[in-house]
Write an enzyme that holds these catalytic residues in place. Structure first.
Site, PDB file in Angstrom:
ATOM      1  N   SER A 141      -4.045   4.327   1.168  1.00 32.67           N
ATOM      2  CA  SER A 141      -4.126   2.889   1.014  1.00 32.67           C
ATOM      3  C   SER A 141      -5.367   2.560   0.176  1.00 32.67           C
ATOM      4  CB  SER A 141      -4.122   2.194   2.379  1.00 32.67           C
ATOM      5  OG  SER A 141      -3.851   0.824   2.240  1.00 32.67           O
TER       6      SER A 141
ATOM      7  N   HIS B 226       4.476   1.975   4.411  1.00 36.63           N
ATOM      8  CA  HIS B 226       3.035   2.150   4.231  1.00 36.63           C
ATOM      9  C   HIS B 226       2.396   2.815   5.451  1.00 36.63           C
ATOM     10  CE1 HIS B 226      -0.528   1.177   1.894  1.00 36.63           C
ATOM     11  NE2 HIS B 226      -1.125   0.704   2.973  1.00 36.63           N
TER      12      HIS B 226
END
Length: 162
Positions: A13, A125
């Site tokens: 991320s 994610h």
């Protein structure tokens, strides 16, 4: 006790963004793994589920100052990337869409580098935290194998078999 010739860098991320950014600005690391990263801030503003979020980070809107987005995008420094990189991304990631990984991978290949990219189908994610157990194990093994291969002490016969 740290061998400066066997340093690796890994992040996911924002950490993936920083990993991609770092290898575009230094050759200090012998290997890198960039996971679920934002590699092009400008295209991310058009594709992510958090469109508009980067305005506060960059200081302007992407339509008003696209150059500022390019200047802060790791992919803009791809010509300076020499570190072997493993790119890991989930195909159903809406926060940092898969195209973010593809842009970095294709640019590196275009320049003659040999990055590795692994795509995880049916993951988001959150792969490393709440992905399917099978995929989380695969991800961990990929990372361990990557760093074993690239950070191996060249004086040894090779990494231990897993």
């Amino acid at each position: 006790w740290i061998d400066p010739d066997r340093l690796g860098i890994l992040g996911g991320s924002y950490g993936g963004y920083m990993t991609s950014w770092t290898i575009g600005h230094t050759d200090r690391f012998k290997a890198a793994c960039s996971e679920r990263a934002c590699n092009n801030l400008l295209t991310m503003e058009y594709t992510a589920d958090i469109a508009g979020f980067l305005r506060s980070y960059v200081g302007a809107g992407h339509l008003d100052n696209p150059a500022a987005y390019a200047r802060q995008s790791p992919v803009s420094y791809v010509k300076d990337m020499t570190t072997p990189v493993l790119i890991i991304h989930s195909e159903d990631d809406l926060r940092c869409p898969i195209s973010q990984a593809e842009e970095l991978f294709v640019a590196l290949r275009w320049l003659g580098h040999e990055p590795e990219m692994v795509r995880f189908p049916d993951e988001t994610h959150e792969l490393s935290r709440s992905g399917s157990p099978r995929h989380r194990i695969m991800r961990a093994q990929l990372i361990l194998d990557w760093f074993r291969q690239h950070l191996a002490d060249e004086g040894r016969a090779g990494p231990a078999a897993s």
